[in-house]
Design an enzyme around this catalytic site. Structure first.
Site, PDB file in Angstrom:
ATOM      1  N   GLU A 182       1.023  -1.073   0.151  1.00  0.00           N
ATOM      2  CA  GLU A 182      -0.092  -0.019  -0.232  1.00  0.00           C
ATOM      3  C   GLU A 182       0.764   1.173  -0.079  1.00  0.00           C
ATOM      4  O   GLU A 182       1.879   1.347   0.654  1.00  0.00           O
ATOM      5  CB  GLU A 182      -0.938   0.179   1.239  1.00  0.00           C
ATOM      6  CG  GLU A 182      -1.865   1.283   1.364  1.00  0.00           C
ATOM      7  CD  GLU A 182      -2.680   1.204   2.647  1.00  0.00           C
ATOM      8  OE1 GLU A 182      -3.713   1.828   2.439  1.00  0.00           O
ATOM      9  OE2 GLU A 182      -2.197   0.523   3.548  1.00  0.00           O
ATOM     10  N   CYS A 222      -5.623  -2.703   2.927  1.00  0.00           N
ATOM     11  CA  CYS A 222      -5.480  -2.590   4.247  1.00  0.00           C
ATOM     12  C   CYS A 222      -6.668  -2.665   5.033  1.00  0.00           C
ATOM     13  O   CYS A 222      -7.216  -3.590   5.398  1.00  0.00           O
ATOM     14  CB  CYS A 222      -4.751  -1.380   4.517  1.00  0.00           C
ATOM     15  SG  CYS A 222      -3.891  -0.985   6.031  1.00  0.00           S
ATOM     16  N   LYS A 279      -9.886   2.043  -2.268  1.00  0.00           N
ATOM     17  CA  LYS A 279     -10.165   1.426  -0.714  1.00  0.00           C
ATOM     18  C   LYS A 279     -11.607   1.946  -0.478  1.00  0.00           C
ATOM     19  O   LYS A 279     -11.926   3.182  -0.352  1.00  0.00           O
ATOM     20  CB  LYS A 279      -8.909   2.172  -0.071  1.00  0.00           C
ATOM     21  CG  LYS A 279      -9.042   1.759   1.464  1.00  0.00           C
ATOM     22  CD  LYS A 279      -7.826   2.469   2.164  1.00  0.00           C
ATOM     23  CE  LYS A 279      -7.686   1.668   3.353  1.00  0.00           C
ATOM     24  NZ  LYS A 279      -6.063   2.350   4.048  1.00  0.00           N
TER      25      LYS A 279
END
Length: 274
Positions: free
Chosen positions: A42, A153, A112
């Protein structure tokens, strides 16, 4: 293809975009000699900091970072999941991951979905939503070895997302991530084992190395977990490339031995993709 050789590039990210890209190129070049599929962390081109997301942001078309990764995928005839970068679009900024095929073409992108807005008392506070916009789409990609799902994440903490991707055919779930020194030791391995075990798939997390000079300290520990919930490979905190061969036939075997997905009570509950 049932067996797949993964390379997890746990690179040290610094406050210099060009140097980060050079490091990614170097690690990809080394990894391509042994792997079929390479994964970056990331924010691999950018320090994990809201002000740096703004400074380092790039548009998808013509951006230096993505152009370099595209060339590498084509030159090495290899899949590359380009962790994530700050992606600019109009007046918005996203945390976006890109999957390149062997011809260097972008075949999937994931923005995300769950932004990292947390406040662990006396330990860490971070609010991505101050500068980032959340994505709203589930991300799956067809490859020559099967379908994969992509999150980033904090997305790994939401089991509904993983289940929807698996219900739609994903055999491997990839989550480039950057857990910190508070959440990492507590939850990183547990979450990757859990998502793999819950869904009887492979689950892969790739993080930046720990850079103690940075304002945000990544936990590292890039990881591969299998459909039985076991850890197949895990890095430490330093910069390194982790190689791991996985066998997709293991998914069918585990699901026959322990038929979790078949035994669900769909008459009582169901996860629905909207």
């Amino acid at each position: 293809m049932t067996k797949l050789k993964l390379a997890l590039c746990q690179m040290n990210v610094i406050d210099n975009k060009l140097e980060n890209i050079k490091k990614a190129i170097s690690m990809i070049s080394d990894a391509s000699k042994k792997a079929d599929f390479i994964v970056l962390p990331e924010m691999f081109n950018c320090p994990y900091s809201n002000d740096k997301f703004i400074e380092y942001g790039e548009e998808e078309d013509g951006g230096h970072t993505l152009n370099e990764i595209s060339k590498l995928a084509c030159e090495n005839n290899i899949y590359i999941l380009a962790g994530s970068i700050p992606e600019k679009e109009d007046d918005k900024l996203f945390n976006t991951s890109y999957l390149f095929d062997k011809c260097g073409k972008i075949i999937a992108k994931h923005r995300k979905m769950h932004l990292f807005d947390i406040d662990v008392k006396d330990k860490i506070t971070f609010k991505e939503s101050d500068v980032l916009t959340a994505g709203n789409e589930f991300t799956l990609a067809d490859t020559e070895f099967g379908k994969i799902g992509i999150g980033i994440c904090y997305d790994v903490r939401f089991p509904e997302l993983a289940r929807i991707m698996v219900e739609n055919g994903a055999l491997i779930l990839f989550y480039p991530g950057a857990f910190n020194m508070t959440t990492g030791p507590a939850h990183w391995q547990l979450l990757f084992r859990s998502r793999a075990l819950d869904n009887q798939v492979y689950c892969v997390g790739v993080a930046p190395a720990l850079n103690e000079a940075a304002s945000y300290h990544s936990y590292g520990h890039s990881i591969v977990t299998n459909p039985w919930g076991e850890v197949l490979a895990e890095a430490g905190q330093k910069e390194e490339i982790i190689f791991c061969e996985i066998d997709l036939d293991e998914i069918k075997k585990v699901r026959e031995e322990l038929p979790l997905l078949k035994n669900k009570r769909k008459d009582l509950y169901e996860v629905i993709e909207k």
